[in-house]
Design a protein around this motif. Structure first.
Motif, short mmCIF file in Angstrom:
data_model
loop_
_atom_site.label_atom_id
_atom_site.label_comp_id
_atom_site.label_asym_id
_atom_site.label_seq_id
_atom_site.Cartn_x
_atom_site.Cartn_y
_atom_site.Cartn_z
N ARG A 1 0.82 -1.22 0.00
CA ARG A 1 0.00 0.00 0.00
C ARG A 1 0.85 1.26 0.00
O ARG A 1 0.58 2.20 -0.75
CB ARG A 1 -0.94 -0.02 1.22
N LEU A 2 1.90 1.30 0.84
CA LEU A 2 2.70 2.52 0.95
C LEU A 2 3.97 2.48 0.11
O LEU A 2 4.73 3.44 0.09
CB LEU A 2 3.05 2.78 2.43
N LYS A 3 4.22 1.35 -0.57
CA LYS A 3 5.27 1.23 -1.58
C LYS A 3 6.69 1.39 -1.03
O LYS A 3 7.59 1.88 -1.70
CB LYS A 3 5.06 2.25 -2.70
N TYR A 4 6.91 0.96 0.22
CA TYR A 4 8.27 0.88 0.72
C TYR A 4 8.95 -0.36 0.13
O TYR A 4 8.27 -1.29 -0.33
CB TYR A 4 8.29 0.79 2.25
N THR A 5 10.28 -0.42 0.17
CA THR A 5 10.98 -1.60 -0.30
C THR A 5 10.78 -2.73 0.70
O THR A 5 10.43 -2.49 1.86
CB THR A 5 12.49 -1.32 -0.45
N PRO A 6 11.02 -4.00 0.28
CA PRO A 6 10.84 -5.11 1.22
C PRO A 6 11.66 -4.97 2.50
O PRO A 6 11.15 -5.21 3.60
CB PRO A 6 11.28 -6.33 0.40
N ALA A 7 12.93 -4.57 2.37
CA ALA A 7 13.78 -4.44 3.55
C ALA A 7 13.29 -3.33 4.46
O ALA A 7 13.20 -3.49 5.69
CB ALA A 7 15.23 -4.19 3.13
N VAL A 8 12.94 -2.18 3.88
CA VAL A 8 12.46 -1.05 4.68
C VAL A 8 11.12 -1.38 5.32
O VAL A 8 10.87 -1.04 6.48
CB VAL A 8 12.35 0.22 3.80
N SER A 9 10.26 -2.08 4.60
CA SER A 9 8.96 -2.47 5.15
C SER A 9 9.14 -3.34 6.39
O SER A 9 8.47 -3.15 7.41
CB SER A 9 8.13 -3.21 4.10
N GLY A 10 10.04 -4.31 6.30
CA GLY A 10 10.28 -5.20 7.43
C GLY A 10 10.84 -4.48 8.63
O GLY A 10 10.38 -4.66 9.76
N MET A 11 11.84 -3.61 8.40
CA MET A 11 12.46 -2.90 9.52
C MET A 11 11.53 -1.84 10.09
O MET A 11 11.47 -1.65 11.31
CB MET A 11 13.77 -2.25 9.05
N LEU A 12 10.79 -1.14 9.22
CA LEU A 12 9.91 -0.08 9.68
C LEU A 12 8.75 -0.64 10.51
O LEU A 12 8.25 0.01 11.43
CB LEU A 12 9.36 0.70 8.48
N SER A 13 8.34 -1.88 10.20
CA SER A 13 7.24 -2.48 10.95
C SER A 13 7.60 -2.74 12.41
O SER A 13 6.70 -2.87 13.26
CB SER A 13 6.80 -3.79 10.29
N THR A 14 8.90 -2.80 12.71
CA THR A 14 9.31 -3.04 14.10
C THR A 14 9.04 -1.83 14.99
O THR A 14 9.12 -1.94 16.22
CB THR A 14 10.80 -3.39 14.19
N VAL A 15 8.74 -0.67 14.40
CA VAL A 15 8.44 0.52 15.19
C VAL A 15 7.25 0.26 16.12
O VAL A 15 7.21 0.73 17.26
CB VAL A 15 8.17 1.73 14.28
N PHE A 16 6.26 -0.49 15.63
CA PHE A 16 5.11 -0.85 16.48
C PHE A 16 5.59 -1.61 17.71
O PHE A 16 5.13 -1.35 18.83
CB PHE A 16 4.13 -1.69 15.67
N GLU A 17 6.52 -2.54 17.53
CA GLU A 17 7.03 -3.33 18.64
C GLU A 17 7.95 -2.52 19.55
O GLU A 17 7.99 -2.74 20.76
CB GLU A 17 7.74 -4.57 18.11
N VAL A 18 8.71 -1.57 18.96
CA VAL A 18 9.51 -0.67 19.78
C VAL A 18 8.60 0.13 20.71
O VAL A 18 8.88 0.29 21.91
CB VAL A 18 10.34 0.29 18.88
N GLY A 19 7.49 0.61 20.17
CA GLY A 19 6.51 1.28 21.01
C GLY A 19 5.97 0.35 22.08
O GLY A 19 5.75 0.77 23.22
N GLY A 20 5.79 -0.93 21.73
CA GLY A 20 5.31 -1.91 22.71
C GLY A 20 6.27 -2.09 23.87
O GLY A 20 5.86 -2.20 25.03
N VAL A 21 7.58 -2.12 23.57
CA VAL A 21 8.59 -2.25 24.63
C VAL A 21 8.53 -1.06 25.57
O VAL A 21 8.47 -1.21 26.80
CB VAL A 21 10.00 -2.38 24.02
#
Length: 289
Positions: free
Chosen positions: A113-133
């Protein structure tokens, strides 16, 4: 603080999977973590010791053992009649569905949907978990400080803020990575922050009230409801995203977050009414004494 370990592990797992897939291919994503967990299992097996083996006495251990025996006499239906417990269980169900939707589907959303690259999509998705920590570590302290004696209401505020953060993420998704990161972080913090309270401290306290001695069972019931939500997450999101697109998926998560909010606030209202019926202690008049 202890609750941060699950979310921190998720960050490490996602980052490792992104790196392995990019450098060594998909097979390594399955093989390498398997080797790591085998090593951890051996490590724990070699070093693990019972408290009595090292001369440590655990406070309350005898009482907890008695509690577990008594708790076995309560059925699920009996536990669901405990005031506030059904509302807490429903809220945990909603939070877990939303959380695992974000864990499993956020990278694909960022990619497709937002057209990030596969590597950036994977790493950027961890921001949700960083917030969780961070949320898991901090929100408990904030609730103790600003909602002293109103823990359930404080957790309701956190769940409400998670719903608002998801709404803002959806509304600003096309505004750039800075807005994406900000609202992903906030959604993760407020979704995961009350987890140890709603899934641990609160149901344990409800299980111990009125001499029920069912803390272990009530905690298990609430977390069982949450785990049931994680099981349903996959097929539900798969169907909704196929029928209604990515926006439909987020509308569902936002709706569930507000349902969880309403459930916690209802539990807080029940708690307030229950404690409000207890008369306050009247100071003694020393002249009359």
């Amino acid at each position: 603080m202890f609750g941060t370990c699950a979310f921190a592990g998720g960050i490490g797992g996602t980052a490792l999977a992104v790196y392995l897939q990019k450098v060594y291919g998909w097979k390594s994503v399955y093989f390498t973590p398997s080797v790591i967990i085998i090593g951890v299992g051996i490590f724990v097996w070699v070093l693990y010791q019972q408290p009595d083996e090292v001369g440590i006495e655990v406070p309350g251990k005898e009482r907890n053992a008695t509690s577990s025996k008594t708790a076995g006499k309560l059925t699920w239906l009996q536990m669901l009649k405990i005031p506030m417990l059904p509302e807490i269980a429903v809220s945990m169900f909603c939070l877990k569905v939303v959380r695992y939707c974000m864990y499993m589907w956020l990278p694909m959303y960022l990619l497709q949907r937002l057209k990030y690259t596969p590597a950036v999509s994977g790493m950027l998705s961890t921001v949700f978990e960083v917030g969780g920590v961070l949320g898991s570590a901090v929100i408990g302290f904030l609730i103790d400080k600003f909602f002293k004696g109103r823990t359930i209401f404080g957790t309701g505020v956190s769940v409400l803020l998670s719903a608002i953060s998801l709404t803002l993420f959806l509304l600003t998704c096309d505004w750039g990575w800075m807005f994406n990161v900000t609202f992903m972080f906030l959604a993760g913090a407020f979704n995961c922050g009350p987890d140890s309270l709603l899934g641990g401290a609160v149901p344990a306290e409800l299980g111990e009230q009125d001499g029920k001695n069912a803390a272990a069972s009530t905690v298990g019931l609430v977390n069982g409801f949450g785990s049931f939500g994680t099981c349903l997450e996959g097929p539900i999101i798969g169907y909704i995203s196929a029928q209604y697109g990515w926006s439909g998926m987020f509308y569902m998560m936002i709706g569930l977050s507000f349902v969880g909010t309403a459930s916690v606030f209802k539990a807080a209202a029940i708690h307030k009414n229950k404690t409000g019926r207890i008369p306050e202690a009247v100071p003694l008049n020393m002249d009359e004494v």
